[in-house]
Design a protein around this motif. Structure first.
Motif, short mmCIF file in Angstrom:
data_model
loop_
_atom_site.label_atom_id
_atom_site.label_comp_id
_atom_site.label_asym_id
_atom_site.label_seq_id
_atom_site.Cartn_x
_atom_site.Cartn_y
_atom_site.Cartn_z
N GLY A 184 0.78 -1.20 0.12
CA GLY A 184 0.06 -0.05 0.04
C GLY A 184 0.91 1.39 -0.01
N ILE A 185 0.59 2.20 0.66
CA ILE A 185 1.03 3.51 0.68
C ILE A 185 2.42 3.54 1.69
CG2 ILE A 185 -0.82 5.10 0.10
CD1 ILE A 185 0.14 5.54 3.49
N GLY A 186 2.54 2.26 2.28
CA GLY A 186 3.68 2.05 3.13
C GLY A 186 3.61 2.36 4.72
N VAL A 222 6.53 -4.92 -2.06
CA VAL A 222 6.19 -4.96 -3.39
C VAL A 222 4.42 -4.53 -3.32
CG1 VAL A 222 7.64 -6.79 -4.25
CG2 VAL A 222 5.27 -7.46 -3.44
N ASP A 223 4.14 -3.99 -4.31
CA ASP A 223 2.71 -3.64 -4.35
C ASP A 223 2.37 -3.94 -6.02
OD1 ASP A 223 0.34 -2.18 -2.43
OD2 ASP A 223 0.02 -2.05 -4.74
N ARG A 224 1.13 -4.35 -6.47
CA ARG A 224 1.06 -4.66 -7.76
C ARG A 224 0.64 -3.23 -8.69
NH1 ARG A 224 -4.43 -8.21 -7.83
NH2 ARG A 224 -5.73 -6.33 -6.56
N ASP A 225 0.07 -2.27 -7.70
CA ASP A 225 -0.38 -1.38 -8.40
C ASP A 225 0.80 0.03 -8.30
OD1 ASP A 225 -2.18 0.94 -9.17
OD2 ASP A 225 -2.02 1.86 -7.35
N PRO A 226 1.28 0.52 -9.49
CA PRO A 226 2.32 1.18 -9.74
C PRO A 226 2.19 2.63 -9.10
CG PRO A 226 1.63 0.24 -11.90
CD PRO A 226 0.59 -0.09 -11.06
N LEU A 227 0.96 3.23 -9.14
CA LEU A 227 0.99 4.51 -8.31
C LEU A 227 1.11 4.33 -6.82
CD1 LEU A 227 0.27 7.54 -8.24
CD2 LEU A 227 -2.26 6.88 -8.05
N THR A 228 0.66 3.31 -6.19
CA THR A 228 0.47 2.84 -4.78
C THR A 228 2.02 2.73 -4.40
OG1 THR A 228 -1.68 2.07 -5.15
CG2 THR A 228 -0.44 1.49 -2.96
N ALA A 229 2.69 1.92 -5.38
CA ALA A 229 3.94 1.57 -5.07
C ALA A 229 4.83 2.77 -4.98
CB ALA A 229 4.61 0.75 -6.21
N ALA A 251 5.20 -5.45 -8.32
CA ALA A 251 5.11 -6.86 -8.42
C ALA A 251 3.94 -7.31 -7.94
CB ALA A 251 6.33 -7.51 -8.15
N ASP A 252 3.73 -8.54 -8.58
CA ASP A 252 2.53 -9.31 -7.78
C ASP A 252 2.83 -10.01 -6.88
OD1 ASP A 252 0.54 -11.35 -7.28
OD2 ASP A 252 -0.48 -10.70 -9.23
N ALA A 253 2.50 -10.07 -5.68
CA ALA A 253 2.67 -10.93 -4.37
C ALA A 253 3.13 -12.47 -4.65
CB ALA A 253 1.66 -10.93 -3.41
N ALA A 254 2.24 -12.84 -5.38
CA ALA A 254 2.27 -14.48 -6.01
C ALA A 254 3.52 -14.87 -6.46
CB ALA A 254 1.11 -14.81 -6.69
N GLU A 293 -7.03 -9.46 -1.16
CA GLU A 293 -6.04 -9.15 -2.14
C GLU A 293 -4.94 -8.98 -1.67
OE1 GLU A 293 -8.24 -6.51 -4.91
OE2 GLU A 293 -9.42 -7.90 -5.60
N PRO A 294 -3.96 -9.68 -1.74
CA PRO A 294 -3.78 -10.94 -2.36
C PRO A 294 -4.46 -12.11 -1.36
CG PRO A 294 -1.52 -10.48 -1.65
CD PRO A 294 -2.57 -9.24 -1.39
N PRO A 295 -5.05 -13.22 -1.95
CA PRO A 295 -6.04 -13.98 -0.93
C PRO A 295 -4.99 -14.58 0.10
CG PRO A 295 -6.00 -14.86 -3.28
CD PRO A 295 -4.95 -13.56 -3.33
C1 LIG Z 1 -4.46 -3.17 2.79
S1 LIG Z 1 -3.25 -2.33 1.80
C2 LIG Z 1 -1.80 -2.43 2.51
C3 LIG Z 1 -1.73 -1.15 3.54
C4 LIG Z 1 -0.54 -1.15 4.14
N1 LIG Z 1 -0.34 -2.11 5.04
C5 LIG Z 1 -0.18 0.10 4.84
O1 LIG Z 1 -0.37 0.23 6.19
O2 LIG Z 1 -0.30 1.26 4.17
C6 LIG Z 1 -2.89 -3.84 0.38
C7 LIG Z 1 -2.31 -3.69 -0.62
O3 LIG Z 1 -2.20 -4.97 -1.37
C8 LIG Z 1 -1.86 -4.61 -2.68
N2 LIG Z 1 -2.17 -5.68 -3.60
C9 LIG Z 1 -3.33 -6.47 -3.68
N3 LIG Z 1 -3.09 -7.79 -4.39
C10 LIG Z 1 -1.76 -7.71 -4.68
C11 LIG Z 1 -1.01 -8.83 -5.19
N4 LIG Z 1 -1.62 -9.85 -5.77
N5 LIG Z 1 0.32 -8.35 -5.38
C12 LIG Z 1 0.69 -7.22 -4.82
N6 LIG Z 1 0.12 -6.17 -4.24
C13 LIG Z 1 -1.30 -6.41 -4.31
C14 LIG Z 1 -2.96 -3.58 -2.93
O4 LIG Z 1 -2.54 -2.71 -4.22
C15 LIG Z 1 -2.84 -2.75 -1.68
O5 LIG Z 1 -2.14 -1.68 -2.06
#
Ligand SMILES: C[S@@+](CC[C@H](N)C(=O)[O-])C[C@H]1O[C@@H](n2cnc3c(N)ncnc32)[C@H](O)[C@@H]1O
Length: 405
Positions: free
Chosen positions: A106-108, A124-131, A152-155, A185-187
């Motif tokens: 997320g926003i870290g 890692v975060d899969r969303d480029p803006l969030t990363a 990147a994708d967590a998986a 997300e991720p599961p």
């Molecule tokens: C609940 S937020 C994390 C918040 C963080 N702990 C914080 O306090 O700022 C979950 C994040 O997981 C990312 N996410 C969801 N599925 C993902 C995946 N498969 N791979 C990587 N990131 C993923 C989402 O884009 C989101 O930013």
């Protein structure tokens, strides 16, 4: 704001307009004038990005205090982020467990707290803006050297080489709030499988997670902030402690307090005593009501209901205490008469195990009480019998101040 717009905000010009926006009038009524003025000197898109960011910072103060004024957010990222007090508390356990791999940062907010506690690593975060926002947050506090953020994708991540894994899967997705851990997300399964490959891990989950869904080897910690249950954390491997369940209460600035199982005995069921204890939500979720009963020498009034009653007042941070004045069968007519008789002006209503709609009851009672007295009415049941407890809250004693020399 898209990624390009956000990156522009990080340039010298972007920082200049952001600094001005932060100082300007950001109220609903003043926003248009602020935007118009800034647009005289800066491109409209940059002004829009700066104003959005400045308004998010204002909203973020509740979670992040003064740090919010230096941080960057997306609306969803702010919403999903862990508040600073909880993140800092959780980060302490990671201090000797770096480097950490974070799956979906997320926003870290958790990332910042861990790095500050001494555990850097990769997120890692899969969303480029969030990363990009998480990266900017590290930079804002001069911490870029100690951790990195990748898109990147967590998986696809490989936990080998890391001392620990942390994940806070999203529970508010495009489809709304999700309760099924498979829909996180991720599961949750994906995250737990990766967590199992590291020597230690922590996974944040919804506080409503059923106890059956907690892995047998995990320590589950329920956390509340000022009485509101915020989350549960599953601690795994080297990060899990000697207990399986824990309730931690974080207050307004005091040191967090934590309760772990001390008794395996179910609480006794008994008649009303002189005091009522309402355990904190984290204590209830963690299944530790029996420990509040043991600590106060009390018992449950009904084995299904998490109210403890006792003959003595034993102050505990884990439950709100009330002095009981009277316990009667629930009756609206009787309650109205009682409020008038006692000249109650300030009425607090609470319930547990009662079918009464409190908002409606509040409306029904509004005309019936005037005066200077205060009263708390707790609606509950004993077996099938609805009862009302007339009581007064006992203010928690302030912890003694350390002696000054
Ligand atoms: C609940 S937020 C994390 C918040 C963080 N702990 C914080 O306090 O700022 C979950 C994040 O997981 C990312 N996410 C969801 N599925 C993902 C995946 N498969 N791979 C990587 N990131 C993923 C989402 O884009 C989101 O930013």
């Amino acid at each position: 704001v898209d990624l390009t717009g956000f990156e522009r905000l990080l340039t010298a010009r972007g920082q200049a307009v952001l600094a001005e926006a932060t100082e300007a009038d950001l109220t609903e009524s003043g926003l248009l004038a602020t935007a118009t003025k800034l647009r005289e000197r800066y491109p409209a898109e940059l002004v829009a990005a700066a104003l959005t960011q400045a308004r998010l910072r204002l909203r973020a103060r509740d979670k992040f205090g003064a740090d919010a004024d230096r941080m960057y957010f997306t609306p969803a990222g702010l919403e999903q982020s862990t508040r600073a007090s909880v993140a800092a508390y959780r980060a302490r356990r990671f201090a000797a467990h770096g480097p950490v791999l974070e799956l979906g940062c997320g926003i870290g907010a958790d990332l910042l707290a861990r790095v500050r506690a001494g555990a850097g690593g990769t997120a890692v975060d899969r969303d480029p803006l969030t990363a990009a926002v998480a990266r900017a947050n590290l930079a804002a506090f001069g911490l870029s050297e100690r951790a990195s953020v990748r898109v990147a994708d967590a998986a696809g991540q490989d936990p080998r080489g890391y001392a620990a894994v942390f994940a806070d899967p999203g529970r508010r997705t495009a489809r709304g709030r999700v309760f099924d851990p498979k829909a996180y997300e991720p599961p949750l399964d994906t995250v737990l499988a990766l967590a199992g490959q590291a020597p230690a891990a922590c996974v944040k989950v919804a506080p409503g997670i059923p106890h059956e869904a907690v892995p047998a080897a995990a320590e589950a910690e329920w956390i509340s902030v000022r009485g509101e249950v915020k989350e549960a954390a599953l601690w795994l491997g080297e990060l899990s402690g000697p207990v399986r369940r824990r309730a931690t209460l974080i207050g307004a600035g005091d040191e967090p307090v934590t309760l772990t199982p001390g008794t395996s005995e179910p609480p006794p069921v008994r008649g009303w005593g002189r005091y009522l204890y309402e355990p904190d939500g984290a204590v209830i979720r963690a299944g530790l009501v029996a420990d509040v009963a043991a600590a106060t020498g009390g018992g449950l009034i009904d084995e299904q209901i998490a109210y403890v009653t006792a003959d003595a007042h034993v102050p505990t941070p884990f439950a709100a205490a009330y002095a009981i004045e009277d316990v009667r069968p629930f009756s609206l007519k009787d309650l109205r008469a009682e409020l008038r008789r006692r000249e109650v002006g300030t009425l607090t209503l609470k319930k547990r195990g009662s079918a009464v709609d409190l908002d409606r009851l509040r409306r029904d009672l509004r005309q019936h009480h005037r005066g200077g007295a205060e009263l708390t009415v707790v609606l509950t049941r004993v077996g099938r019998a609805p009862v009302m407890v007339l009581a007064h809250p006992i203010k928690p004693a302030k912890p003694a101040k350390p002696a000054t020399r």
